[in-house]
Design a protein around this motif. Structure first.
Motif, PDB file in Angstrom:
ATOM      1  N   UNK A  41       0.573   4.057  -3.095  1.00 40.34           N
ATOM      2  CA  UNK A  41       0.304   5.594  -2.758  1.00 40.34           C
ATOM      3  C   UNK A  41       1.112   6.430  -3.416  1.00 40.34           C
ATOM      4  N   UNK A  42       2.656   6.095  -3.217  1.00 38.17           N
ATOM      5  CA  UNK A  42       3.645   6.858  -3.706  1.00 38.17           C
ATOM      6  C   UNK A  42       3.347   6.924  -5.106  1.00 38.17           C
ATOM      7  N   UNK A  90       0.854  -1.212  -0.065  1.00 40.25           N
ATOM      8  CA  UNK A  90       0.138   0.093  -0.128  1.00 40.25           C
ATOM      9  C   UNK A  90       0.800   1.177   0.199  1.00 40.25           C
ATOM     10  N   UNK A  91       1.829   1.391   0.824  1.00 36.72           N
ATOM     11  CA  UNK A  91       3.024   2.516   0.861  1.00 36.72           C
ATOM     12  C   UNK A  91       3.306   2.614  -0.590  1.00 36.72           C
ATOM     13  N   UNK A 136       0.902   6.625  -7.063  1.00 38.47           N
ATOM     14  CA  UNK A 136      -0.462   7.313  -7.388  1.00 38.47           C
ATOM     15  C   UNK A 136       0.000   8.850  -7.261  1.00 38.47           C
ATOM     16  N   UNK A 137       1.012   9.397  -6.162  1.00 35.33           N
ATOM     17  CA  UNK A 137       1.312  10.528  -5.983  1.00 35.33           C
ATOM     18  C   UNK A 137       2.036  11.134  -7.459  1.00 35.33           C
TER      19      UNK A 137
END
Lengths: 263, 275
Positions: free
Chosen positions: A39-40, A35-36, A42-43
């Motif tokens: 999200x990165x 997940x970590x 996605x950023x």
């Protein structure tokens, strides 16, 4: 050497048995890491939805560098996670005595005792990133690309592990150094992006002082462009060797300074 | 009046204990702080590169100056509202030491709250003022005028306090949950990553698709970070500020209620072995 390989296998098998006992633990750790990373990414995706390239790097190129940075990171995480415990607990509680009484190298024993399968979360995101970015990139490919990549990965991992050994070994003097390893891990985040986005001071530090840039950006940029092999790959090999020699030196000095808790 | 006095007299020792703990482990605290600040600087460099590579002066409505303020005030807000004082509650239930808390004539979560307040006082003095000053000096250097507005700053403080209360009770609930999931490392990683994403700490909610942003704005996580930061930056109108204060208070009440509920049922089912 053969004996050590056999011992390592025995340690891993023991650890896997322990792991089967706690399947959910492993799953949660791996999901957390996945997940970590997601999200990165996605950023980065949101950033690239607005701009075509980031100081000359396209989205697939950035993803390649990011993915490459996860290879040594996850390998180090998989194999040497027990060093965190040296920093946090083992020395402080006097459990280090155990390693001193065994007829094998202490560093080897500490490292091989744990086999951190949580790292598969990072490995999966790494495979996904490289699998997605490489087909979109026009990278130079020769017969020696694959062997060079292997060399780069081995020495990049060695840089990681050596820095972790050094910071963990501080615990021999101070009793605990977990927070220093944590700080080191925050520095390694600098290596996820091209070093050219940083100012000169930061670039110098992550190239020559704490050579995290050699774990990702430099080797990755060689594979992207085929330029500067001597600095990019040679630098990784040199940095890995020097760091490892330093790490072994610091570790051995630390062993001499180690005092048990005496209870 | 005497009741309030007694209340503070009861909990003051916890605050002192929190401060002493912070001072005793100051090396941990400082290393941790440096690590976190570095993460903020990585974001700063990434955004600087984004603005260098972009043709326009703004990125989805944010200027570089806005982005810098956003990054560092988000960092500060996250740091100030971080709460793990009640994390031990799950462990205490397992090993039975929670019994010692139950026989004391004070509320269990108030003990945690006041203890954390002690450590928070130290970090306020060490980081809050320098950080705000740094951001404002940067803004002055870039724009050539003082952008600091005391009104928004005071509203930010109010919003920050509410955000802390939400964070505190949310983490007390998580402390209870941690008792079921034994892998604290994995679950904590998942929780912290999701919270920082949902609260807009990684990507400002304004950059997300409007439907998603609308949902995230109502969830309690936006109240933890995005709301106070937007207020500090003066991005919210008066009616938006009032609405978000209302929402924050709503979530404090909800989190408080859930905590009490879990505490009651935990106490009913609790059986501590021997001693």
């Amino acid at each position: 050497m053969k004996r050590y390989l056999r011992l390592h296998r025995i340690f891993v098998v023991q650890y896997l048995k322990k792991l089967m006992e706690y399947k959910v633990d492993f799953l949660l750790g791996a999901i957390g890491l996945l997940i970590t990373q997601a999200i990165q990414i996605l950023f980065l995706g949101i950033i690239f939805s607005q701009i075509p390239s980031l100081i000359g790097y396209t989205f697939p190129q950035i993803l390649f560098i990011y993915g490459f940075s996860l290879i040594p990171k996850s390998l180090d995480h998989l194999l040497t996670d027990n060093l965190w415990m040296v920093g946090y607990r083992i020395v402080r509680k006097g459990e280090f005595d155990k390693y001193l009484t065994r007829p094998i190298n202490t560093l080897f024993h500490v490292v091989s005792e744990n086999f951190c399968v949580d790292a598969f979360g990072e490995m999966l995101s790494c495979i996904l990133l490289l699998g997605y970015s490489i087909p979109q990139l026009d990278m130079p490919f020769h017969w020696y690309t694959i062997p060079l990549a292997l060399v780069a990965v081995v020495f990049a991992t060695l840089i990681y592990t050596s820095l972790k050994i050094m910071t963990a070994a501080i615990a021999f003097w101070t009793k605990a150094s977990g927070h220093i390893i944590h700080m080191l891990y925050m520095v390694n985040d600098f290596s996820k992006y091209p070093v050219t986005i940083y100012n000169k001071a930061v670039q110098t530090i992550i190239t020559y002082v704490i050579p995290f840039a050699f774990t990702a950006y430099y080797p990755a940029s060689y594979f992207l462009t085929g330029k500067n092999p001597l600095f990019c790959i040679g630098g990784t090999v040199i940095a890995g060797t020097v760091m490892f020699a330093l790490a072994v030196f610091v570790w051995n000095r630390g062993l001499r300074a180690y005092e048990s808790v005496g209870s | 009046m005497s009741r309030i006095k007694r209340f503070f007299r009861t909990y003051k020792p916890f605050t002192r204990a929190g401060m002493q703990e912070m001072i005793a482990y100051r090396a941990n605290f400082i290393c941790h702080l440096i690590g976190e600040i570095m993460a903020a600087f990585i974001m700063y460099f990434v955004w600087k590169a984004v603005f260098l590579s972009s043709d326009s002066e703004t990125f989805m409505g944010f200027t570089m100056e806005d982005m810098v303020v956003y990054i560092f005030i988000t960092f500060l807000t996250g740091y100030m509202t971080y709460s793990d004082g009640a994390f031990a509650v799950g462990e205490e239930i397992i090993d039975g030491s929670i019994a010692m808390r139950m026989i004391k004539p004070c509320s269990f979560e108030m003990c945690f709250l006041f203890q954390e307040l002690g450590s928070r006082l130290i970090s306020i003095s060490m980081i809050f003022v320098p950080m705000v000053a740094g951001v404002e000096i940067y803004r002055y250097a870039v724009c050539g005028e003082v952008r600091f507005q005391i009104g928004y700053f005071l509203l930010y403080i109010v919003s920050l306090l509410l955000a802390y209360m939400i964070s505190f009770y949310f983490n007390v609930c998580y402390g209870f949950m941690a008792f079921f999931f034994k892998n604290l490392w994995g679950t904590t990683l998942i929780k912290e990553t999701l919270v920082s994403f949902l609260s807009g700490a990684i990507i400002p909610l304004a950059f997300m698709p409007s439907g998603l942003a609308a949902v995230l704005n109502i969830l309690p996580f936006a109240s933890l970070s995005y709301t106070p930061v937007m207020i500090y930056m003066g991005m919210y109108s008066t009616s938006q500020i009032l609405w978000s204060f209302g929402l924050q208070i709503f979530w404090v009440v909800v989190m408080y209620g859930v905590t009490k509920l879990i505490w009651r049922s935990a106490v009913r089912h609790l059986s501590v072995q021997g001693g």
